[in-house]
Design a protein around this motif. Structure first.
Motif, mmCIF file in Angstrom:
data_model
loop_
_atom_site.group_PDB
_atom_site.id
_atom_site.type_symbol
_atom_site.label_atom_id
_atom_site.label_comp_id
_atom_site.label_asym_id
_atom_site.label_seq_id
_atom_site.Cartn_x
_atom_site.Cartn_y
_atom_site.Cartn_z
ATOM 1 N N ARG A 1 24.698 5.835 20.243
ATOM 2 C CA ARG A 1 23.504 6.259 19.495
ATOM 3 C C ARG A 1 23.045 5.153 18.551
ATOM 4 N NH1 ARG A 1 26.167 11.317 19.241
ATOM 5 N NH2 ARG A 1 26.922 10.864 17.128
ATOM 6 N N ARG A 2 24.004 4.505 17.890
ATOM 7 C CA ARG A 2 23.651 3.465 16.934
ATOM 8 C C ARG A 2 23.054 2.240 17.640
ATOM 9 N NH1 ARG A 2 20.995 1.826 13.204
ATOM 10 N NH2 ARG A 2 21.798 0.153 11.880
ATOM 11 N N VAL A 3 23.587 1.874 18.815
ATOM 12 C CA VAL A 3 23.035 0.747 19.568
ATOM 13 C C VAL A 3 21.598 1.044 19.977
ATOM 14 C CG1 VAL A 3 23.219 -0.591 21.695
ATOM 15 C CG2 VAL A 3 25.276 -0.082 20.372
ATOM 16 N N ILE A 4 21.331 2.259 20.443
ATOM 17 C CA ILE A 4 19.966 2.644 20.830
ATOM 18 C C ILE A 4 19.040 2.580 19.619
ATOM 19 C CG2 ILE A 4 18.533 4.570 21.626
ATOM 20 C CD1 ILE A 4 20.901 5.344 23.471
ATOM 21 N N GLU A 5 19.529 3.038 18.454
ATOM 22 C CA GLU A 5 18.724 2.957 17.227
ATOM 23 C C GLU A 5 18.403 1.502 16.879
ATOM 24 O OE1 GLU A 5 20.922 4.889 14.178
ATOM 25 O OE2 GLU A 5 20.704 6.908 15.041
ATOM 26 N N LEU A 6 19.408 0.627 17.004
ATOM 27 C CA LEU A 6 19.190 -0.794 16.706
ATOM 28 C C LEU A 6 18.158 -1.407 17.643
ATOM 29 C CD1 LEU A 6 22.839 -2.017 16.025
ATOM 30 C CD2 LEU A 6 20.923 -2.226 14.440
ATOM 31 N N PHE A 7 18.240 -1.078 18.932
ATOM 32 C CA PHE A 7 17.265 -1.610 19.886
ATOM 33 C C PHE A 7 15.860 -1.130 19.541
ATOM 34 C CE2 PHE A 7 20.096 -2.717 23.800
ATOM 35 C CZ PHE A 7 20.760 -3.639 23.018
ATOM 36 N N GLY A 8 15.766 0.085 19.028
ATOM 37 C CA GLY A 8 14.463 0.565 18.569
ATOM 38 C C GLY A 8 13.987 -0.192 17.345
ATOM 39 N N GLU A 9 14.898 -0.505 16.426
ATOM 40 C CA GLU A 9 14.530 -1.221 15.204
ATOM 41 C C GLU A 9 14.001 -2.618 15.512
ATOM 42 O OE1 GLU A 9 17.542 -1.373 12.220
ATOM 43 O OE2 GLU A 9 17.991 0.777 12.363
ATOM 44 N N VAL A 10 14.544 -3.265 16.539
ATOM 45 C CA VAL A 10 14.086 -4.619 16.880
ATOM 46 C C VAL A 10 12.961 -4.592 17.913
ATOM 47 C CG1 VAL A 10 16.289 -5.680 16.283
ATOM 48 C CG2 VAL A 10 15.885 -4.972 18.645
ATOM 49 N N ARG A 11 12.399 -3.409 18.133
ATOM 50 C CA ARG A 11 11.206 -3.222 18.967
ATOM 51 C C ARG A 11 11.431 -3.579 20.436
ATOM 52 N NH1 ARG A 11 10.516 -1.685 14.402
ATOM 53 N NH2 ARG A 11 8.633 -1.886 13.135
ATOM 54 N N LEU A 12 12.634 -3.288 20.951
ATOM 55 C CA LEU A 12 12.856 -3.430 22.387
ATOM 56 C C LEU A 12 12.261 -2.215 23.101
ATOM 57 C CD1 LEU A 12 16.502 -4.810 22.507
ATOM 58 C CD2 LEU A 12 14.492 -5.914 23.500
ATOM 59 N N PRO A 13 11.580 -2.425 24.235
ATOM 60 C CA PRO A 13 10.961 -1.290 24.928
ATOM 61 C C PRO A 13 12.006 -0.395 25.589
ATOM 62 C CG PRO A 13 10.728 -3.282 26.231
ATOM 63 C CD PRO A 13 11.331 -3.706 24.917
ATOM 64 N N ASP A 14 11.791 0.921 25.519
ATOM 65 C CA ASP A 14 12.650 1.891 26.194
ATOM 66 C C ASP A 14 14.131 1.636 25.929
ATOM 67 O OD1 ASP A 14 13.424 4.007 27.710
ATOM 68 O OD2 ASP A 14 12.717 3.223 29.625
ATOM 69 N N PRO A 15 14.569 1.735 24.664
ATOM 70 C CA PRO A 15 15.956 1.381 24.303
ATOM 71 C C PRO A 15 17.018 2.124 25.106
ATOM 72 C CG PRO A 15 14.631 1.685 22.332
ATOM 73 C CD PRO A 15 13.786 2.141 23.483
ATOM 74 N N GLU A 16 16.775 3.377 25.461
ATOM 75 C CA GLU A 16 17.794 4.156 26.172
ATOM 76 C C GLU A 16 18.065 3.598 27.567
ATOM 77 O OE1 GLU A 16 17.204 8.324 26.158
ATOM 78 O OE2 GLU A 16 17.090 8.486 23.978
ATOM 79 N N GLN A 17 17.089 2.929 28.142
ATOM 80 C CA GLN A 17 17.290 2.321 29.452
ATOM 81 C C GLN A 17 17.754 0.873 29.335
ATOM 82 O OE1 GLN A 17 17.243 4.131 32.113
ATOM 83 N NE2 GLN A 17 16.526 5.938 30.973
ATOM 84 N N ILE A 18 17.245 0.159 28.340
ATOM 85 C CA ILE A 18 17.528 -1.269 28.267
ATOM 86 C C ILE A 18 18.978 -1.549 27.866
ATOM 87 C CG2 ILE A 18 17.056 -2.019 25.877
ATOM 88 C CD1 ILE A 18 15.036 -4.015 27.139
#
Length: 543
Positions: A131-148
């Motif tokens: 969950r925290r990794v997905i949140e971080l990917f969202g914070e750095v504006r990576l598209p579709d964090p749950e898939q990436i």
């Protein structure tokens, strides 16, 4: 008074015997406060990165141990045991490197690589970590964090890999972040997003950031203070406004004078015959997604482009816009799916085998990375002579031509016998230019050929390309993500997006009145465009 977050005192980093000077870093003193962004600038070899590596404990093992003090949160990092340093690294201090694709492990998914930080330094459960990794990917504006999180590094763009590295560095909210040229190879819009992310990090986490760069445009965007290094010494330090508008050191003024500006070159019309004609060129790639579905990418979509002898045409756009794929089609490293190509009036579209190898004499390319472009086992003279020899020139004449070209690009007579590791990055790029021109091409492609170079070396290479073009009258396709560089050397600029050329024109017209919203976005993202400009009182004009 409170103690600085980072306090470097009399830092000295020795070099091995036989180096060009005894100390890579010579008596460095500087401080960084909590919540401050300090930019360190200087040319290659100035000691910027080695100062950062000393702080992180990442100096090469062949270097003697550094002396002095590096105090972080009251502790001297140079005197910590390996176990104590490992507990700090990643948790309290972190680093973002220049080449993320070289740092990320190619055999692990990027989500797992970020998760490793939590497994090493926390007791969090796997579900919490995910969950925290997905949140971080969202914070750095990576598209579709749950898939990436399931992607491998090679499946991401350079900008996306850099954001993964930033997410890794931010994982445990470090007090100190060191960013070593994190935006050098990124296009201007991705660079603007990364810089905004750094500013947001300072605002939301009160993180101190040591930002190493050679780009004064970046400095103007984010720096609170600026330090200028040369030959291992700090020659000047002050607020961003002081250093950018009232520099004290001659070296700082030289660096600022070399910074490219959005200043179109004088318009020229004395061009020769057509060097390149591309008509309706298209190229589609077919790949599999993370879930095995077939995906088609129209990398180049019905492109028309012409370049005359003596003319330089710039090709700009974001990563993934199709610039490099178009260049690969032109030089036939990729075969276009449709369309027609001709070089100097000769068809280039359907050539194969020996006929294609012979025809390639008419078009040559200079790549972005001169380190990777040269064979480390081949001397500079042999590298330059190889092309003419392949195309039928005698070895004696080819070697003589190589020596003349090495002199023409500003290298001394001994350069022909030396190997790539004995040259600086700028000198290597000069060798690559000499090698490309040795077969006397009608068209030269420069693919991001100056993006990784210091501003002073960059200016020298741009001047060199212009002078060699004036002498040899080749057409040039100049691919860059930096509109400032394009404005300095290009007669026309074409803007690519989604595989198509959406706008083109002389730099002065394009900058003054861009028709497309995308072009306006690229111009708005140029770092430092709205920041300080250095004004030389002696000339009483803005440079």
């Amino acid at each position: 008074m409170t103690e600085p977050l980072l306090d470097i005192r009399d830092l000295r980093v020795p070099l091995p015997p036989g180096a060009d000077r005894p100390l890579a870093v010579d008596g460095l003193d500087l401080t960084l406060e909590k919540g401050e962004i300090l930019c360190i600038v200087g040319e290659t070899g100035s000691g910027k990165s080695l100062s950062a590596f000393a702080t992180m404990g990442l100096l090469p093992p062949n270097l003697p141990k550094p002396t002095g003090e590096i105090r972080f949160e009251g502790r001297d990092l140079l005197r910590l045991s390996p176990a104590e340093r490992r507990r700090l690294t990643g948790r309290r201090l972190a680093m973002v490197f220049q080449e993320p694709i070289a740092v990320l492990n190619p055999v692990y998914r990027v989500g797992e690589q970020v998760a490793e930080v939590f497994r090493l330094h926390t007791d969090m459960k796997d579900a919490q970590i995910r969950r925290r990794v997905i949140e971080l990917f969202g914070e750095v504006r990576l598209p579709d964090p749950e898939q990436i999180v399931r992607a491998y590094p090679h499946q991401l763009s350079g900008g996306q890999c850099q954001r993964v590295m930033i997410a890794t560095a931010l994982a445990l909210d470090p007090a100190l972040l060191i960013a070593d040229e994190p935006t050098t190879a990124l296009d201007v819009t991705t660079q603007a997003r990364i810089l905004k992310l750094m500013l947001d990090l300072r605002r939301t986490h009160d993180t101190g950031i040591l930002f190493i760069t050679h780009d004064f445009g970046v400095v103007a965007e984010i720096a609170d203070r600026v330090g200028v290094m040369r030959h291992g010494r700090l020659v000047e330090i002050g607020t961003a406004e002081e250093v950018l508008t009232r520099p004290k050191a001659d070296y700082t003024r030289e660096l600022l004078d070399a910074v490219p500006r959005l200043e179109p070159r004088e318009r020229r019309t004395d061009f020769g015959d057509v060097a390149l004609s591309a008509r309706n060129v298209s190229k589609t790639f077919r790949t599999r997604t993370l879930f095995g579905k077939l995906r088609e990418t129209r990398a180049v979509d019905r492109v028309d482009l012409s370049i005359s002898r003596g003319e330089t045409v710039g090709l700009v756009g974001e990563s993934g816009s199709g610039k490099s794929t178009l260049a690969q089609c032109v030089i036939r490293l990729e075969r276009p799916d449709e369309g027609a190509l001709s070089i100097a009036g000769s068809d280039f579209t359907d050539l194969e085998g020996a006929t294609l190898r012979t025809a390639r004499q008419r078009v040559q390319i200079v790549f972005q990375d001169p380190y990777a472009a040269l064979d480390p086992r081949q001397s500079a003279g042999d590298a330059v002579a190889e092309g003419p020899i392949i195309h039928g020139v005698s070895r004696r004449d080819a070697r003589a031509r190589a020596r003349d070209l090495l002199a023409a690009v500003g290298l001394d007579a001994s350069a022909a016998e030396r190997f790539p590791h004995e040259f600086s990055g700028g000198q290597r790029q000069r060798i690559c230019i000499a090698r490309a021109l040795a077969v006397e091409p009608d068209l030269l492609i420069a693919d991001e050929s100056v993006s990784a170079l210091d501003v002073s070396v960059q200016a020298q290479i741009l001047d060199l390309l212009a002078s060699m073009q004036k002498r040899l009258r080749f057409g040039m396709l100049f691919i860059t993500h930096d509109l400032r560089v394009a404005s300095r050397i290009c007669d026309r600029i074409t803007v690519m997006r989604g595989g198509r050329i959406i706008e083109e024109g002389p730099p002065a017209e394009l900058f003054a009145n861009p028709r497309e919203a995308y072009t306006r976005e690229l111009l708005a993202a140029v770092p430092g465009r709205e920041g300080h400009l250095y004004t030389d009182p002696a000339r009483n004009e803005s440079t």
